[in-house]
Scaffold this motif. Structure first.
Motif, PDB file in Angstrom:
ATOM      1  N   TYR A  35      49.826  44.167  59.584  1.00 36.07           N
ATOM      2  CA  TYR A  35      49.677  44.814  58.298  1.00 36.07           C
ATOM      3  C   TYR A  35      48.570  45.849  58.394  1.00 36.07           C
ATOM      4  O   TYR A  35      47.603  45.685  59.149  1.00 36.07           O
ATOM      5  N   PRO A  42      46.458  46.537  48.460  1.00 36.66           N
ATOM      6  CA  PRO A  42      47.031  45.350  49.106  1.00 36.66           C
ATOM      7  C   PRO A  42      47.477  45.663  50.529  1.00 36.66           C
ATOM      8  O   PRO A  42      47.654  46.833  50.881  1.00 36.66           O
ATOM      9  N   LEU A  45      52.993  45.967  55.046  1.00 32.75           N
ATOM     10  CA  LEU A  45      53.629  45.485  56.262  1.00 32.75           C
ATOM     11  C   LEU A  45      53.979  46.652  57.179  1.00 32.75           C
ATOM     12  O   LEU A  45      54.521  47.672  56.732  1.00 32.75           O
ATOM     13  N   ARG A  97      60.081  33.269  60.608  1.00 35.89           N
ATOM     14  CA  ARG A  97      60.159  34.346  59.613  1.00 35.89           C
ATOM     15  C   ARG A  97      61.126  33.904  58.505  1.00 35.89           C
ATOM     16  O   ARG A  97      62.283  34.241  58.489  1.00 35.89           O
ATOM     17  N   SER A  99      60.920  32.619  54.147  1.00 36.30           N
ATOM     18  CA  SER A  99      60.046  32.552  52.976  1.00 36.30           C
ATOM     19  C   SER A  99      59.440  31.178  52.764  1.00 36.30           C
ATOM     20  O   SER A  99      58.469  31.039  52.034  1.00 36.30           O
TER      21      SER A  99
ATOM     22  N   THR B  30      61.590  32.633  46.370  1.00 32.81           N
ATOM     23  CA  THR B  30      61.553  31.178  46.464  1.00 32.81           C
ATOM     24  C   THR B  30      60.135  30.638  46.492  1.00 32.81           C
ATOM     25  O   THR B  30      59.877  29.525  46.048  1.00 32.81           O
ATOM     26  N   TYR B  31      59.209  31.402  47.049  1.00 31.28           N
ATOM     27  CA  TYR B  31      57.810  30.984  47.100  1.00 31.28           C
ATOM     28  C   TYR B  31      56.922  32.092  46.570  1.00 31.28           C
ATOM     29  O   TYR B  31      57.196  33.272  46.774  1.00 31.28           O
ATOM     30  N   TYR B  33      52.686  33.074  46.278  1.00 26.02           N
ATOM     31  CA  TYR B  33      51.448  32.748  46.982  1.00 26.02           C
ATOM     32  C   TYR B  33      50.241  33.355  46.283  1.00 26.02           C
ATOM     33  O   TYR B  33      50.323  34.403  45.641  1.00 26.02           O
ATOM     34  N   TYR B  35      46.443  34.561  47.636  1.00 20.88           N
ATOM     35  CA  TYR B  35      45.531  34.779  48.745  1.00 20.88           C
ATOM     36  C   TYR B  35      44.180  35.246  48.202  1.00 20.88           C
ATOM     37  O   TYR B  35      44.108  35.941  47.202  1.00 20.88           O
ATOM     38  N   PHE B  88      44.896  38.115  45.622  1.00 19.83           N
ATOM     39  CA  PHE B  88      46.208  38.748  45.656  1.00 19.83           C
ATOM     40  C   PHE B  88      47.287  37.702  45.382  1.00 19.83           C
ATOM     41  O   PHE B  88      47.288  36.636  46.002  1.00 19.83           O
ATOM     42  N   SER B  92      57.672  36.184  47.946  1.00 21.95           N
ATOM     43  CA  SER B  92      58.511  36.339  49.128  1.00 21.95           C
ATOM     44  C   SER B  92      59.782  37.054  48.675  1.00 21.95           C
ATOM     45  O   SER B  92      60.398  36.664  47.693  1.00 21.95           O
ATOM     46  N   GLY B  98      65.316  41.266  56.181  1.00 26.57           N
ATOM     47  CA  GLY B  98      64.881  39.861  56.185  1.00 26.57           C
ATOM     48  C   GLY B  98      63.776  39.610  55.193  1.00 26.57           C
ATOM     49  O   GLY B  98      63.544  40.394  54.278  1.00 26.57           O
ATOM     50  N   TYR B  99      63.056  38.536  55.378  1.00 28.35           N
ATOM     51  CA  TYR B  99      62.040  38.111  54.430  1.00 28.35           C
ATOM     52  C   TYR B  99      60.742  38.872  54.665  1.00 28.35           C
ATOM     53  O   TYR B  99      60.332  39.117  55.783  1.00 28.35           O
ATOM     54  N   ALA B 100      60.068  39.233  53.576  1.00 32.04           N
ATOM     55  CA  ALA B 100      58.765  39.881  53.664  1.00 32.04           C
ATOM     56  C   ALA B 100      57.968  39.508  52.434  1.00 32.04           C
ATOM     57  O   ALA B 100      58.508  39.063  51.417  1.00 32.04           O
ATOM     58  N   LEU B 101      56.652  39.638  52.532  1.00 38.68           N
ATOM     59  CA  LEU B 101      55.761  39.402  51.401  1.00 38.68           C
ATOM     60  C   LEU B 101      55.536  40.703  50.650  1.00 38.68           C
ATOM     61  O   LEU B 101      55.281  41.738  51.261  1.00 38.68           O
ATOM     62  N   PHE B 103      52.969  42.136  47.970  1.00 35.37           N
ATOM     63  CA  PHE B 103      51.674  41.815  47.381  1.00 35.37           C
ATOM     64  C   PHE B 103      51.436  42.584  46.088  1.00 35.37           C
ATOM     65  O   PHE B 103      51.859  43.737  45.941  1.00 35.37           O
ATOM     66  N   GLY B 104      50.715  41.953  45.184  1.00 34.74           N
ATOM     67  CA  GLY B 104      50.148  42.680  44.055  1.00 34.74           C
ATOM     68  C   GLY B 104      48.957  43.503  44.518  1.00 34.74           C
ATOM     69  O   GLY B 104      48.522  43.407  45.671  1.00 34.74           O
TER      70      GLY B 104
END
Lengths: 114, 113
Positions: A35, A42, A45, A97, A99, B30-31, B33, B35, B88, B92, B98-101, B103-104
């Protein structure tokens, strides 16, 4: 142990230099991430490796070149950077990888391009 | 991705409770977080909540999730000066790659003695 280590902590480089950032984890995680974080923003990625294969490249300029030599190590090779590339570069890892698995971050490398 | 919204700044007195709010974008996340980032440091995972839960408590931390309104909050009880940091929230997200985060922008929490 949920530790991700990064070296160096700080790096100052000129626009013609070549340098590398290193990231290491020994948690058996098979997904690793780079990142970029600018001040008061923030994390954004850059790259995702899954089982040592590059699976996401978020349109990052070619002056950034990632490498995953094995499941514990992740490198980011830097060449011909611009001053606007100065930022905190964060490495993270997750079990896979997906969620369902949280990402653990390293402390970052503070990069300054002069 | 679309913006995950957070208020930018919160100031509380030591010993009070802090509540940091977040509005996320993807109802299929689904999740979710939370931080914490201290000055000059990386991100520390504080807690996370699965989307089929309404609440999760972990010592001084309480996470509330309102899935209908896509609203997430983090309550810190008995806030200490060491809690001063940027917080933060992240969702997800599934994407073509694919999957990535996602962020606020982060909430800067200042705890005063």
């Amino acid at each position: 142990d949920t530790e991700v280590t990064q070296t160096p902590k700080h790096l100052v480089m000129g626009m013609t230099n070549k340098k590398s950032l290193k990231c290491e984890q020994h948690m058996g995680h098979r997904a690793m991430y780079w990142y970029k974080q600018k001040a008061k923003k923030p994390p954004e990625l850059m790259f995702v490796y899954s089982y040592e294969k590059l699976s996401i490249n978020e349109s990052v300029p070619s002056r950034f070149s990632p490498e995953c030599p094995n499941s514990s190590l992740l490198n980011l090779h830097l060449h011909a950077l611009q001053p606007e590339d100065s930022a905190l570069y964060l490495c993270a890892s997750s079990q896979v990888r997906d969620s369902a698995y949280e990402q653990y971050f390293g402390p970052g490398t503070r990069l300054t391009v002069t | 991705g679309e913006d995950v919204e957070q208020s930018l700044f919160l100031s509380v007195r030591e010993g009070d409770s802090s509540v940091i709010n977040c509005t996320y974008t993807d109802s299929s996340s689904t999740y979710l977080y939370w931080y914490k980032q201290e000055p000059g440091a990386g991100l520390q995972l504080l807690t996370y909540i699965f989307s089929n839960m309404d609440m999760k408590q972990d010592q001084r931390l309480t996470v509330l999730l309102n899935k209908k309104d896509k609203h997430l909050s983090l309550r810190i009880a008995d806030t200490q000066t060491g809690d001063s940091a940027i917080y933060f929230c992240a969702e997800s997200m599934a994407s073509n790659s694919g999957y990535a985060l996602n962020f606020g922008k982060g909430t800067s929490l200042l705890v005063t003695p």
